[in-house]
Design a protein around this motif. Structure first.
Motif, PDB file in Angstrom:
ATOM      1  N   LEU A  69       0.864  -1.168   0.000  1.00 13.81           N
ATOM      2  CA  LEU A  69       0.000   0.000   0.000  1.00 13.81           C
ATOM      3  C   LEU A  69       0.903   1.221   0.000  1.00 13.81           C
ATOM      4  O   LEU A  69       1.468   1.582   1.031  1.00 13.81           O
ATOM      5  CB  LEU A  69      -0.915   0.004   1.231  1.00 13.81           C
ATOM      6  N   GLU A  70       1.089   1.813  -1.160  1.00 15.71           N
ATOM      7  CA  GLU A  70       1.927   2.999  -1.306  1.00 15.71           C
ATOM      8  C   GLU A  70       1.078   4.086  -1.947  1.00 15.71           C
ATOM      9  O   GLU A  70       0.901   4.103  -3.159  1.00 15.71           O
ATOM     10  CB  GLU A  70       3.152   2.699  -2.167  1.00 15.71           C
ATOM     11  N   ARG A  71       0.552   4.961  -1.106  1.00 16.57           N
ATOM     12  CA  ARG A  71      -0.333   6.024  -1.570  1.00 16.57           C
ATOM     13  C   ARG A  71       0.442   7.014  -2.415  1.00 16.57           C
ATOM     14  O   ARG A  71       1.492   7.417  -2.003  1.00 16.57           O
ATOM     15  CB  ARG A  71      -0.959   6.716  -0.361  1.00 16.57           C
ATOM     16  N   PRO A  72      -0.016   7.435  -3.533  1.00 15.91           N
ATOM     17  CA  PRO A  72      -1.222   7.082  -4.268  1.00 15.91           C
ATOM     18  C   PRO A  72      -0.935   6.234  -5.495  1.00 15.91           C
ATOM     19  O   PRO A  72      -1.680   6.302  -6.472  1.00 15.91           O
ATOM     20  CB  PRO A  72      -1.746   8.453  -4.684  1.00 15.91           C
ATOM     21  N   GLU A  73       0.123   5.427  -5.467  1.00 11.07           N
ATOM     22  CA  GLU A  73       0.540   4.779  -6.707  1.00 11.07           C
ATOM     23  C   GLU A  73       0.408   3.270  -6.770  1.00 11.07           C
ATOM     24  O   GLU A  73       0.274   2.725  -7.857  1.00 11.07           O
ATOM     25  CB  GLU A  73       2.002   5.162  -7.003  1.00 11.07           C
ATOM     26  N   HIS A  74       0.441   2.569  -5.641  1.00  5.80           N
ATOM     27  CA  HIS A  74       0.489   1.108  -5.704  1.00  5.80           C
ATOM     28  C   HIS A  74      -0.408   0.454  -4.662  1.00  5.80           C
ATOM     29  O   HIS A  74      -0.465   0.891  -3.516  1.00  5.80           O
ATOM     30  CB  HIS A  74       1.910   0.600  -5.474  1.00  5.80           C
ATOM     31  N   LEU A  75      -1.050  -0.617  -5.101  1.00  6.57           N
ATOM     32  CA  LEU A  75      -1.762  -1.534  -4.219  1.00  6.57           C
ATOM     33  C   LEU A  75      -1.384  -2.938  -4.664  1.00  6.57           C
ATOM     34  O   LEU A  75      -1.383  -3.231  -5.859  1.00  6.57           O
ATOM     35  CB  LEU A  75      -3.278  -1.384  -4.349  1.00  6.57           C
ATOM     36  N   GLY A  76      -1.065  -3.787  -3.712  1.00  8.11           N
ATOM     37  CA  GLY A  76      -0.729  -5.165  -4.048  1.00  8.11           C
ATOM     38  C   GLY A  76      -1.448  -6.123  -3.128  1.00  8.11           C
ATOM     39  O   GLY A  76      -1.573  -5.876  -1.915  1.00  8.11           O
ATOM     40  N   PHE A  77      -1.960  -7.204  -3.691  1.00 11.60           N
ATOM     41  CA  PHE A  77      -2.685  -8.209  -2.931  1.00 11.60           C
ATOM     42  C   PHE A  77      -2.101  -9.581  -3.233  1.00 11.60           C
ATOM     43  O   PHE A  77      -1.636  -9.835  -4.344  1.00 11.60           O
ATOM     44  CB  PHE A  77      -4.172  -8.222  -3.318  1.00 11.60           C
ATOM     45  N   ALA A  78      -2.152 -10.454  -2.247  1.00  8.79           N
ATOM     46  CA  ALA A  78      -1.756 -11.845  -2.426  1.00  8.79           C
ATOM     47  C   ALA A  78      -2.897 -12.716  -1.933  1.00  8.79           C
ATOM     48  O   ALA A  78      -3.499 -12.428  -0.899  1.00  8.79           O
ATOM     49  CB  ALA A  78      -0.477 -12.154  -1.647  1.00  8.79           C
ATOM     50  N   GLY A  79      -3.206 -13.741  -2.695  1.00  7.52           N
ATOM     51  CA  GLY A  79      -4.262 -14.665  -2.319  1.00  7.52           C
ATOM     52  C   GLY A  79      -3.739 -16.081  -2.327  1.00  7.52           C
ATOM     53  O   GLY A  79      -2.828 -16.416  -3.092  1.00  7.52           O
TER      54      GLY A  79
ATOM     55  N   GLN B 127      -2.076 -19.958  -5.921  1.00  3.60           N
ATOM     56  CA  GLN B 127      -1.486 -18.774  -5.342  1.00  3.60           C
ATOM     57  C   GLN B 127      -1.788 -17.641  -6.321  1.00  3.60           C
ATOM     58  O   GLN B 127      -1.596 -17.789  -7.534  1.00  3.60           O
ATOM     59  CB  GLN B 127       0.020 -18.953  -5.213  1.00  3.60           C
ATOM     60  N   ILE B 128      -2.279 -16.512  -5.819  1.00  3.79           N
ATOM     61  CA  ILE B 128      -2.729 -15.420  -6.675  1.00  3.79           C
ATOM     62  C   ILE B 128      -2.046 -14.132  -6.229  1.00  3.79           C
ATOM     63  O   ILE B 128      -1.947 -13.865  -5.029  1.00  3.79           O
ATOM     64  CB  ILE B 128      -4.255 -15.247  -6.572  1.00  3.79           C
ATOM     65  N   GLU B 129      -1.575 -13.338  -7.197  1.00 10.04           N
ATOM     66  CA  GLU B 129      -1.030 -12.020  -6.909  1.00 10.04           C
ATOM     67  C   GLU B 129      -1.728 -11.016  -7.809  1.00 10.04           C
ATOM     68  O   GLU B 129      -1.903 -11.254  -9.001  1.00 10.04           O
ATOM     69  CB  GLU B 129       0.470 -11.980  -7.176  1.00 10.04           C
ATOM     70  N   ALA B 130      -2.134  -9.897  -7.217  1.00 10.66           N
ATOM     71  CA  ALA B 130      -2.758  -8.819  -7.982  1.00 10.66           C
ATOM     72  C   ALA B 130      -2.037  -7.521  -7.649  1.00 10.66           C
ATOM     73  O   ALA B 130      -1.771  -7.239  -6.475  1.00 10.66           O
ATOM     74  CB  ALA B 130      -4.238  -8.690  -7.643  1.00 10.66           C
ATOM     75  N   THR B 131      -1.711  -6.761  -8.684  1.00 14.55           N
ATOM     76  CA  THR B 131      -1.025  -5.488  -8.515  1.00 14.55           C
ATOM     77  C   THR B 131      -1.782  -4.413  -9.264  1.00 14.55           C
ATOM     78  O   THR B 131      -2.120  -4.596 -10.432  1.00 14.55           O
ATOM     79  CB  THR B 131       0.419  -5.571  -9.055  1.00 14.55           C
ATOM     80  N   LEU B 132      -2.032  -3.310  -8.599  1.00 18.25           N
ATOM     81  CA  LEU B 132      -2.663  -2.156  -9.219  1.00 18.25           C
ATOM     82  C   LEU B 132      -1.682  -1.003  -9.145  1.00 18.25           C
ATOM     83  O   LEU B 132      -1.199  -0.670  -8.054  1.00 18.25           O
ATOM     84  CB  LEU B 132      -3.967  -1.788  -8.512  1.00 18.25           C
ATOM     85  N   THR B 133      -1.376  -0.413 -10.275  1.00 16.23           N
ATOM     86  CA  THR B 133      -0.417   0.675 -10.364  1.00 16.23           C
ATOM     87  C   THR B 133      -1.093   1.884 -10.984  1.00 16.23           C
ATOM     88  O   THR B 133      -1.769   1.756 -12.013  1.00 16.23           O
ATOM     89  CB  THR B 133       0.795   0.265 -11.229  1.00 16.23           C
TER      90      THR B 133
END
Length: 153
Positions: free
Chosen positions: A69-79, A85-91
């Motif tokens: 969680l790096e405001r306002p540029e990155h969100l990362g999730f792991a499932g 195994q799932i990884e999601a990245t929002l940039t």
């Protein structure tokens, strides 16, 4: 299996990030869609959720954690589930004061032999799943632009 797409959004980067990090709204949306959701951690900026849902006649369980969680540029999730195994990245990239480019990447990896077999069968239809993924991200971007973000869809 990897999916990725980019969408330009006519909204400031802070507003887009606020929509993407509205975890309470996602919880409500998941509950409305019949998923079981239990929050595991409540520390500010961190979170983990147990998700339960029915897929192909079986109850499935996934643990999803916020890992970046790096405001306002990155969100990362792991499932993590028994089979995957799932990884999601929002940039987010600010293109101007009122325009933001959102990049979304999703990576699904098998953990078991049954997971490998399922992913292999899905690869045969990857084009269709890619189109659905891109359409979903595009629809979400339009909702943010209209300031009508409601994860319940």
């Amino acid at each position: 299996m990897k999916f990725s797409t980019r969408q330009d959004i006519e909204s400031p980067i802070e507003a887009v990030f606020d929509n993407l990090s509205n975890f309470d709204a996602y919880e409500r949306a998941a509950l409305k869609r019949g998923l079981g959701v239990t929050r595991r951690a409540t520390t500010e900026g961190e979170g983990a959720w147990d998700l339960q849902f029915r897929l192909r006649g079986k109850m499935r369980s996934v643990i999803v954690s916020l890992v970046r969680l790096e405001r306002p540029e990155h969100l990362g999730f792991a499932g993590e589930s028994r089979s995957f195994q799932i990884e999601a990245t929002l940039t987010l990239i600010a293109l101007s004061k009122a325009r933001t480019r959102m990049g979304v990447e999703l990576d699904i990896r098998p953990r078991t032999m049954s997971g490998r077999l399922l992913l292999q069968s899905l690869r045969l239809s990857k084009g269709g799943y890619s189109r659905k993924f891109e359409a979903g991200v595009q629809n979400f971007a339009k909702k943010i632009e209209r300031n009508r973000f409601r994860p319940a869809g």
